[in-house]
Design an enzyme around this catalytic site. Structure first.
Site, PDB file in Angstrom:
ATOM      1  N   HIS A   1      -2.570  11.042  -0.217  1.00  0.00           N
ATOM      2  CA  HIS A   1      -2.958  10.643  -1.501  1.00  0.00           C
ATOM      3  C   HIS A   1      -4.275  11.120  -1.782  1.00  0.00           C
ATOM      4  CE1 HIS A   1      -4.809   6.855   0.248  1.00  0.00           C
ATOM      5  NE2 HIS A   1      -3.723   7.230   1.221  1.00  0.00           N
TER       6      HIS A   1
ATOM      7  N   THR B   1      -7.032   3.623  -1.201  1.00  0.00           N
ATOM      8  CA  THR B   1      -6.819   2.208  -0.935  1.00  0.00           C
ATOM      9  C   THR B   1      -7.942   1.441  -1.273  1.00  0.00           C
ATOM     10  OG1 THR B   1      -5.291   2.725   0.805  1.00  0.00           O
ATOM     11  CG2 THR B   1      -6.115   0.373   0.847  1.00  0.00           C
TER      12      THR B   1
ATOM     13  N   ASP C   1       0.866  -1.224  -0.177  1.00  0.00           N
ATOM     14  CA  ASP C   1       0.115  -0.102  -0.034  1.00  0.00           C
ATOM     15  C   ASP C   1       0.956   1.178   0.084  1.00  0.00           C
ATOM     16  OD1 ASP C   1      -1.871   2.212   0.554  1.00  0.00           O
ATOM     17  OD2 ASP C   1      -3.315   0.583   1.554  1.00  0.00           O
TER      18      ASP C   1
ATOM     19  N   HIS D   1      -1.402   3.288  -4.770  1.00  0.00           N
ATOM     20  CA  HIS D   1      -1.544   4.794  -5.331  1.00  0.00           C
ATOM     21  C   HIS D   1       0.041   5.208  -4.559  1.00  0.00           C
ATOM     22  CE1 HIS D   1      -1.991   5.109  -0.830  1.00  0.00           C
ATOM     23  NE2 HIS D   1      -3.291   4.394  -0.856  1.00  0.00           N
TER      24      HIS D   1
ATOM     25  N   HIS E   1       2.217   8.438   5.529  1.00  0.00           N
ATOM     26  CA  HIS E   1       1.183   9.490   6.251  1.00  0.00           C
ATOM     27  C   HIS E   1       1.813   9.936   7.247  1.00  0.00           C
ATOM     28  CE1 HIS E   1      -2.503   8.994   3.687  1.00  0.00           C
ATOM     29  NE2 HIS E   1      -2.293   7.500   3.809  1.00  0.00           N
TER      30      HIS E   1
ATOM     31  N   ASN F   1     -12.671   4.975   0.785  1.00  0.00           N
ATOM     32  CA  ASN F   1     -12.286   3.871   2.040  1.00  0.00           C
ATOM     33  C   ASN F   1     -13.087   3.798   3.092  1.00  0.00           C
ATOM     34  OD1 ASN F   1      -9.738   3.619   0.636  1.00  0.00           O
ATOM     35  ND2 ASN F   1      -8.697   4.878   2.051  1.00  0.00           N
TER      36      ASN F   1
END
Length: 446
Positions: free
Chosen positions: A350, A73, A37, A245, A201, A94
Site C-alpha cells: 500500500h 498504518t 489493518d 488502507h 504483504h 510509519n
C-alpha cells in the site's frame, strides 16, 4: 368520586402502555472502535462471511471509505482518531525519522515515542477524558503515548513478539475490552488487529491465505457479537469496524521493470536523507542547492510521480506539513520504490494514491444508536471522528471532518434501535405489571 376517576385514568394509562413500545430514557452509550489493518473494501466479497453479512442487515455499511494520503498504518489511524488530515496531525510515516540527524525508528518502536505523535493535536481518547469519560486502547496506533503529559486511562501497546494471526489471542482481546466496559465502566475503547495487512504483504491480496484470514476475522466478529449479548451490552454499546488502507499486488520481474531510483538520480551525491524501499511512498531531502536537480531527474523515472512538497495538490492534505522532506515520490499502483537495488520481498503493498480502488477500505457499524440495513455512499475516513464524538456526546476538538457526512447513519436523537435486550425488556415488563397491581389495590381500597 374524583379520586376514583383519577385512579381509573392512571390505571387505563398504565394498561394502554402495555401495548406500546416504551422509549428508553436518553443515556450515553459506550463505543468500541475496531480496526483490522489492511482490510481492503472488497475482501469479504470472495469469502463466506456470515457475520459480516449479518451486519449489513443489522447496522450500517459503507460501499467503501477513502483513507487519507498517506495510505499507511500510522498516518491513517491517526487521522481516524483525531479527525485531522496528515499535514495537520504530523504523523507522516510509519517510521519515526529526523531528516536532519538521519535517524530512523521503526514502527513498533515508535509506538511508545510521544514526540512522534504529540504534535499539538489531541486524539479522541484525551478529548473524551478531558470531558469526564474513561477511555482505553488495545494496540491501537497512538494509544500508548502521552499528549501534553496526559496518558490514555488504560493502554496496551503492540509488542514485537505479538503474533498477528493467533485467533485465540484475538478472542482474548475481545474478552479484555468487554471486561473494561462491564467491570470498569469504560466509555470508549479502541482495538487494533494487525491482519489482514501482514498476510497481504507476505502472500499478496489474491492468495488463499488472505481468504483464510478474512474468514478468521468474520469468526472474531461473530464471537464479539456473542460476547456483547452475553455481557448484556447489546443495548449500551455501539461498535464501529474499519481499517486504515487497502492492499494491491506488487508487480514483479520478469513481467515489468521495477523502479530503481539510483538509475535516475545519484542518491549518494545528491541526497542527504531518504526513506525508500517501503512500497509505494518515498521521501527525500536533497543536498543544499540540489532540490531542482533531484526533482528534474526523478521526473524522468517511469511508473512514479514526483512532487515538491510545497507544490503538492491541495487534495493530498500533505503540503503544509512541517515534517515532510522537500521531495515526495509516489509510485504507480503496484510498483514499489527501490533505492539502489532491489531488496523488496513483499508480494502486496500500500502507500499508493488514495484514489486507487485497491487503497479503499471498509466501514461497518452497529449498536443501539445506528440505523439497521443502511447502505452509505463512500466517504473519507476523516469524517469518522465527528461521528464518534456524537455517539459519545462530547464536544469534539478542532478537526477536518464533518458530522453532516455521517449523521444520517444514526437513529433520531432520543431513540434507539427497536431491539430491546432480554434483561431490559423483562425489567420493563415487571415494572409495568407492578404499577398495574398497585393501582388495582388502590382502586379496591377506594
Amino acid at each position: 368520586m374524583k379520586m376514583r376517576l383519577a385512579v381509573f385514568l392512571l390505571l387505563a394509562a398504565a394498561m394502554s402502555a402495555g401495548g406500546k413500545s416504551v422509549k428508553r430514557s436518553v443515556v450515553r452509550n459506550k463505543l468500541l472502535l475496531i480496526s483490522f489493518d489492511g482490510f481492503r473494501w472488497d475482501y469479504d466479497q470472495d469469502v463466506d462471511t456470515p457475520h459480516l453479512d449479518q451486519l449489513r442487515k443489522e447496522g450500517v455499511t459503507a460501499k467503501h471509505i477513502t483513507p487519507p494520503m498517506l495510505t499507511m498504518t500510522a498516518p491513517s489511524h491517526f487521522t481516524t482518531i483525531t479527525g485531522r488530515w496528515v499535514e495537520d496531525h504530523g504523523v507522516v510515516h510509519n517510521i519515526m525519522f529526523n531528516a536532519t540527524t538521519n535517524s530512523k525508528i521503526l514502527y513498533k518502536q515508535a509506538l511508545k515515542r510521544s514526540e512522534w505523535w504529540d504534535n499539538g493535536v489531541l486524539p479522541l481518547w484525551i478529548t473524551a477524558q478531558n470531558q469526564g469519560l474513561k477511555t482505553g486502547s488495545v494496540y491501537f496506533p497512538g494509544g500508548g503515548v502521552k499528549y501534553g503529559g496526559q496518558m490514555v486511562n488504560r493502554a496496551l501497546v503492540e509488542r514485537y513478539d505479538l503474533p498477528d494471526d493467533d485467533e485465540v489471542e484475538w478472542q482474548q482481546n475481545v474478552d479484555e475490552v468487554l471486561k473494561w466496559f462491564v467491570d470498569d465502566d469504560f466509555d470508549l475503547v479502541t482495538l487494533y488487529y494487525g491482519e489482514p495487512d501482514n498476510v497481504g504483504h507476505a502472500k499478496g491480496p489474491d492468495h488463499p491465505k488472505r481468504k483464510e484470514i478474512i474468514a478468521q476475522i468474520d469468526r472474531t466478529i461473530g464471537y464479539l457479537r456473542e460476547q456483547i449479548a452475553q455481557r448484556h451490552l447489546t443495548d449500551h454499546l455501539n461498535v464501529i469496524i474499519t481499517s486504515d488502507h487497502g492492499m494491491t499486488t506488487v508487480k514483479k520481474r520478469p513481467l515489468v521493470d521495477e523502479i530503481i531510483l539510483n538509475k535516475y538520480v545519484n542518491l549518494f551525491k545528491l541526497v542527504n536523507f531518504e526513506i525508500l524501499d517501503f512500497g509505494g511512498f518515498g521521501i527525500l531531502t536533497p543536498r543544499p542547492g540540489k532540490e531542482e536537480e533531484v526533482f528534474n531527474a526523478l521526473s524522468n523515472a517511469p511508473n512514479l510521480t514526483v512532487y515538491k512538497t510545497s507544490e503538492m495538490p491541495e487534495s493530498f492534505h500533505l503540503g503544509k506539513s512541517q515534517r515532510l522532506p522537500p521531495i515526495v515520490v509516489i509510485a504507480d499502483l503496484g510498483f514499489n520504490l527501490n533505492s539502489r537495488f532491489i531488496v523488496y520481498v513483499n508480494k502486496g503493498d500500500h502507500g499508493y494514491h488514495n484514489t486507487e480502488m485497491d487503497m479503499k477500505t471498509i466501514f461497518r457499524a452497529f449498536g443501539p444508536n445506528f440505523k439497521k440495513d443502511f447502505l452509505s455512499e463512500p466517504f473519507d475516513s476523516v469524517h469518522i471522528y465527528p461521528l464518534m464524538c456524537k455517539l459519545l456526546e462530547i464536544q469534539p476538538a478542532p478537526h477536518n471532518g464533518s458530522l453532516s457526512v455521517t449523521e444520517g447513519f444514526l437513529l433520531p436523537s432520543g431513540t434507539t434501535a427497536p431491539h430491546v435486550g432480554g434483561d431490559a425488556a423483562a425489567a420493563a415488563r415487571v415494572s409495568q405489571h407492578l404499577l398495574v397491581f398497585l393501582l388495582l389495590l388502590m382502586a379496591a381500597a377506594l
